[in-house]
Motif scaffolding. Structure first.
Motif, PDB file in Angstrom:
ATOM      1  N   LEU A 180       5.424   2.334   4.291  1.00  0.00           N
ATOM      2  CA  LEU A 180       6.235   0.813   4.098  1.00  0.00           C
ATOM      3  C   LEU A 180       6.806   0.716   2.820  1.00  0.00           C
ATOM      4  O   LEU A 180       7.514  -0.234   2.490  1.00  0.00           O
ATOM      5  N   ASN A 181       6.127   1.394   1.827  1.00  0.00           N
ATOM      6  CA  ASN A 181       6.536   1.094   0.491  1.00  0.00           C
ATOM      7  C   ASN A 181       7.627   2.242   0.002  1.00  0.00           C
ATOM      8  O   ASN A 181       7.850   2.129  -1.576  1.00  0.00           O
ATOM      9  N   GLN A 182       8.127   2.882   0.814  1.00  0.00           N
ATOM     10  CA  GLN A 182       9.155   3.718   0.209  1.00  0.00           C
ATOM     11  C   GLN A 182      10.130   3.189   0.053  1.00  0.00           C
ATOM     12  O   GLN A 182      10.874   2.044   0.885  1.00  0.00           O
ATOM     13  N   PRO A 183      11.141   3.341  -1.019  1.00  0.00           N
ATOM     14  CA  PRO A 183      12.397   2.958  -1.367  1.00  0.00           C
ATOM     15  C   PRO A 183      13.377   2.706  -0.382  1.00  0.00           C
ATOM     16  O   PRO A 183      13.619   3.660   0.311  1.00  0.00           O
ATOM     17  N   ARG A 184      14.083   1.751  -0.113  1.00  0.00           N
ATOM     18  CA  ARG A 184      15.036   1.430   1.067  1.00  0.00           C
ATOM     19  C   ARG A 184      16.299   1.950   0.389  1.00  0.00           C
ATOM     20  O   ARG A 184      16.596   1.571  -0.717  1.00  0.00           O
TER      21      ARG A 184
END
Length: 60
Positions: A18-22
Motif C-alpha cells: 500500500l505504500n508503493q508510489p502511485r
C-alpha cells in the motif's frame, strides 16, 4: 545495491504494497508515448541500417 528483503508477514506485505508510489493515468500515458516513440525510432534505425544487399542475402 541493497540486499533484497523477503517479507513473510501478511500485515507487513500489505503495508509495503500500500505504500508503493502511485502513478497517475497522465504519467502512465506519457510513459507509453515515450516508449512508442523510442520503439519507432529504433525500428527506423534498424530498417535504415539493413542494406538492400543484406536483405537479398537473407532471402536467398
Amino acid at each position: 545495491m541493497k540486499p533484497p528483503i523477503y517479507l513473510t508477514d501478511p500485515k507487513e506485505m500489505l503495508k509495503v504494497r500500500l505504500n508503493q508510489p502511485r502513478v497517475s493515468s497522465e504519467q502512465a500515458r506519457a510513459q507509453r508515448e515515450r516508449l512508442k516513440h523510442a520503439t519507432e525510432k529504433f525500428s527506423a534505425a534498424a530498417r535504415s541500417a539493413t542494406s538492400s544487399l543484406g536483405r537479398v542475402k537473407v532471402a536467398a
